[in-house]
Design an enzyme around this catalytic site. Structure first.
Site, PDB file in Angstrom:
ATOM      1  N   TYR A 478       0.809  -1.228   0.000  1.00 36.82           N
ATOM      2  CA  TYR A 478       0.000   0.000   0.000  1.00 36.82           C
ATOM      3  C   TYR A 478       0.842   1.278   0.000  1.00 36.82           C
ATOM      4  CZ  TYR A 478      -2.391  -3.901   2.212  1.00 36.82           C
ATOM      5  OH  TYR A 478      -2.825  -5.164   2.532  1.00 36.82           O
ATOM      6  N   HIS A 479       1.895   1.312  -0.839  1.00 40.28           N
ATOM      7  CA  HIS A 479       2.768   2.486  -0.878  1.00 40.28           C
ATOM      8  C   HIS A 479       2.983   2.997  -2.302  1.00 40.28           C
ATOM      9  CE1 HIS A 479       4.762   0.851   3.076  1.00 40.28           C
ATOM     10  NE2 HIS A 479       3.586   1.417   3.292  1.00 40.28           N
ATOM     11  N   PRO A 480       1.951   3.250  -3.102  1.00 39.81           N
ATOM     12  CA  PRO A 480       2.179   3.755  -4.462  1.00 39.81           C
ATOM     13  C   PRO A 480       2.720   5.184  -4.443  1.00 39.81           C
ATOM     14  CG  PRO A 480      -0.160   3.849  -3.933  1.00 39.81           C
ATOM     15  CD  PRO A 480       0.507   3.125  -2.792  1.00 39.81           C
TER      16      PRO A 480
END
Length: 542
Positions: A478-480
């Site tokens: 969850y780190h775009p």
């Protein structure tokens, strides 16, 4: 082609700044830009107010993974190196954005990450430059020192829950050769220890709580929820306002000074493309008038992938046991309601390890998140056995992807291609990370707690088998980032002051501007970016 609308009407409300997106960055901007009382600010948020009770309970992030009312719930396109699987991409759609639904972990990344940004030509973004903004944001429970600040809006706290598995994991890490590290955000990141979290007295401290809460009563700040940005309005190549839909009404607001796009790594490039700033061929394909041919918008998408190992625990001391037992579940709820303590206070990781997969590396390239529970997929039902989990996350992936609109309709989700594990380095790093993590999980300190490795199981042993396990089970952590990348090259979207190159009156302020991924979780760096941007914006307004 879509017909260009007039940039503003005489009855359109005017503000000095219009901010699109009330997430980790947008709430910071709204607070800082309205603080002196001299500037009027409009903050637009596509989602609702942050009134869902599970937003404010730390463990509530599990309830919000598939909650459409506060989550964009994106999916990637089929990923070639993950056996054609689509990967679920939760993103916050409420006041606070992803800081209202994330795992609450406070990790800044390595000093070298920011020095690398500076070396790429982004003056003012080295570690010594950004550290004051991390400290400015922070209210560190342990007190102020060389690396930490107190008195800032964002509370950074130690874990409330003390569980034997997390302690045993730390001991096991030391037994496996890692140094004990009490502060991953201090002098060095390498080692094993406990996470700190963005919580205050057992409750989530999103940017909506920490930054917007103290500011929302200001007369010069207007907050509009359920307001989906449709497009930025231009006069020539100057941004002058924003068109947004609220319910059935199409509204516009004019920006006297600047439009600030803070919609995140997916929605910010989407909005720019919908507005005519992006790859010209893509825009023409969807009938959008080209304001600026900017091929870098939506380019260079990066994300951290995680691969999880699940262990069966020998003792009924996991969250699985508490949640799956009706009496223990009720008692956990009562304990939290009365004292803000217990299982409901835990974040998406209790203990962590940062290590190198090769002695040739200068800094760790793997982050491990340890959790005293287990499940097949995050956000789904916990296993009916006592279980715990540890995941491998490659910190600096080489793989790059793209974000492209599929339609001129702003409600149509964009095409997301991340291309996980598309380089040999990424594939080998994940395999080596799993091998080292296994050594930790089978170290003496954890032996009293381990019955067996459930997933993948010790039958998966060779490098080829571990790689196939990564393909079958690898998912996002969850780190775009980096879809509106900062830089000086032809594909860079914003300059070092976060102004969109080739456009006046428009900045992007969020994780999409990162030149490349930081070596850790992204919420703290995004808050830092917005703190620094606020100072630059106010300087330029003089």
């Amino acid at each position: 082609m879509t017909a260009p609308l007039p940039s503003a009407h005489s009855n359109d409300p005017e503000f000095d700044y219009v901010i699109v997106g009330a997430g980790s960055a947008g709430c910071v901007l709204a607070n800082r830009l309205s603080a002196n009382g001299r500037h009027s600010v409009l903050l637009l948020e596509a989602g609702p107010k942050d009134s869902n009770i599970w937003i404010h309970v730390p463990l509530g992030y599990g309830r919000l993974f598939k909650e459409k009312s506060v989550n964009w719930m994106y999916q990637t396109e089929p990923e070639p190196e993950l056996n054609g699987r689509q990967v679920f991409q939760p993103r916050g759609k409420t006041l606070g954005g992803s800081s209202s639904i994330n795992g609450l972990l406070y990790v800044r990344g390595q000093h070298e990450d920011y020095d690398r940004w500076r070396q790429l030509g982004n003056a003012g973004w080295g570690h010594d430059d950004v550290l004051p903004y991390f400290k400015k944001a922070e209210n560190q429970a342990r007190g102020a020192d060389q690396f930490h600040g107190t008195g800032g809006p964002l509370p950074v706290s130690d874990l409330i829950l003390s569980d034997p598995l997390s302690k045993a994991f730390i001991k096991a890490g030391v037994e496996a050769g890692l140094p004990y590290n009490p502060d991953f955000n201090g002098a060095s990141q390498e080692g094993v220890g406990l996470f700190q979290t963005t919580t205050r007295k057992g409750r989530r401290a999103s940017t909506a709580v920490a930054y917007l809460g103290p500011a929302k009563s200001r007369s010069n700040l207007r907050i509009e929820t359920l307001a989906l940005g449709q497009r930025i309005l231009f006069e020539g190549r100057r941004a002058v306002g924003v068109e947004y839909r609220q319910g059935s009404a199409l509204r516009r607001a004019r920006a006297r000074k600047e439009v600030l796009v803070s919609s995140g790594a997916y929605n910010s490039p989407q909005l720019l493309q919908l507005s005519g700033v992006g790859p010209a061929d893509l825009l023409r394909k969807h009938g959008i008038e080209v304001v600026l041919d900017a091929p870098g918008v939506g380019h260079d998408l990066q994300d951290h992938m995680q691969v999880r190992i699940v262990m069966r625990c020998s003792q009924p001391i996991t969250l699985n046991d508490a949640i799956n037992h009706p009496i223990r579940r009720t008692l956990a709820g009562i304990r939290y309601a009365l004292f803000r303590q217990g299982w409901l206070t835990i974040a998406a990781g209790t203990a962590a390890a940062f290590f190198k997969t090769s002695p040739r590396l200068a800094t760790p390239d793997i982050q491990v998140h340890f959790l005293p529970f287990s499940t097949d997929k995050m956000g789904e039902k916990l296993h009916d056995f006592s279980g715990f989990t540890a995941s491998v996350c490659q910190l600096r992936p080489e793989s790059r992807g793209t974000l492209r609109i599929k339609s001129a309709d702003p409600t149509v989700p964009p095409e997301i291609r991340i291309n996980y594990m598309s380089t040999e380095t990424d594939r080998s790093t994940n395999v080596e990370g799993l091998k080292i993590l296994r050594k930790i999980l089978h170290a003496p300190a954890l032996k009293p707690f381990v019955v067996e490795e459930v997933d993948p199981g010790l039958k998966v042993a060779t490098d080829a088998e571990l790689l196939e396990f990564c393909r079958q089970r690898g998912s996002t952590i969850y780190h775009p980032t980096s879809t509106c990348r900062m830089g000086n090259d032809a594909l860079a979207v914003v300059d070092q002051r976060l102004k969109v190159r080739g456009i006046e009156g428009l900045r992007v302020v969020d994780g999409s501007i990162m030149p490349d991924l930081v070596s850790g979780n992204t919420n703290a760096p995004i808050i830092m970016i917005a703190e620094k941007a606020s100072d630059m914006i106010l300087e330029d307004a003089r």
